[in-house]
Design a protein around this motif. Structure first.
Motif: not given
Length: 92
Positions: A20, A36, A61, A64, A67
């Motif tokens: 990440y 992803e 992230k 989103k 996700f």
């Protein structure tokens, strides 16, 4: 056996956290990103805590929705799995 699982979880969570961070750095620099699918896969293989900490620390992230839905779906499945295994061990 428990020690091996513990070491595995430490390693996979470290890798998840690092991925990440790496993906966030690549996003900032405009370089090729980590998919992803790969980020979610490492979470699914036990790296959920490391992935979550990486998402929070690097603010990556977190906005989103698609996700996050996949991520929290994986987390819920892991919690259910953990309690199923725990319950089975407790009653045997």
């Amino acid at each position: 056996m428990g020690k091996i699982i513990f070491i595995y979880l430490i390693i996979v969570n470290y890798i998840a956290f690092s991925l990440y961070h790496l993906d966030k750095q690549r996003a900032i620099k405009g370089k090729q990103r980590i998919s992803e699918k790969n980020l979610l896969t490492i979470a699914a293989f036990g790296g959920t805590l490391g992935a979550y900490l990486g998402m929070q620390k690097y603010r990556h992230k977190t906005k989103k929705l698609s996700f996050k839905l996949w991520f929290y779906g994986i987390l819920i499945l892991q919690i259910v799995f953990f309690f199923a295994v725990y319950k089975k061990r407790f009653f045997i």
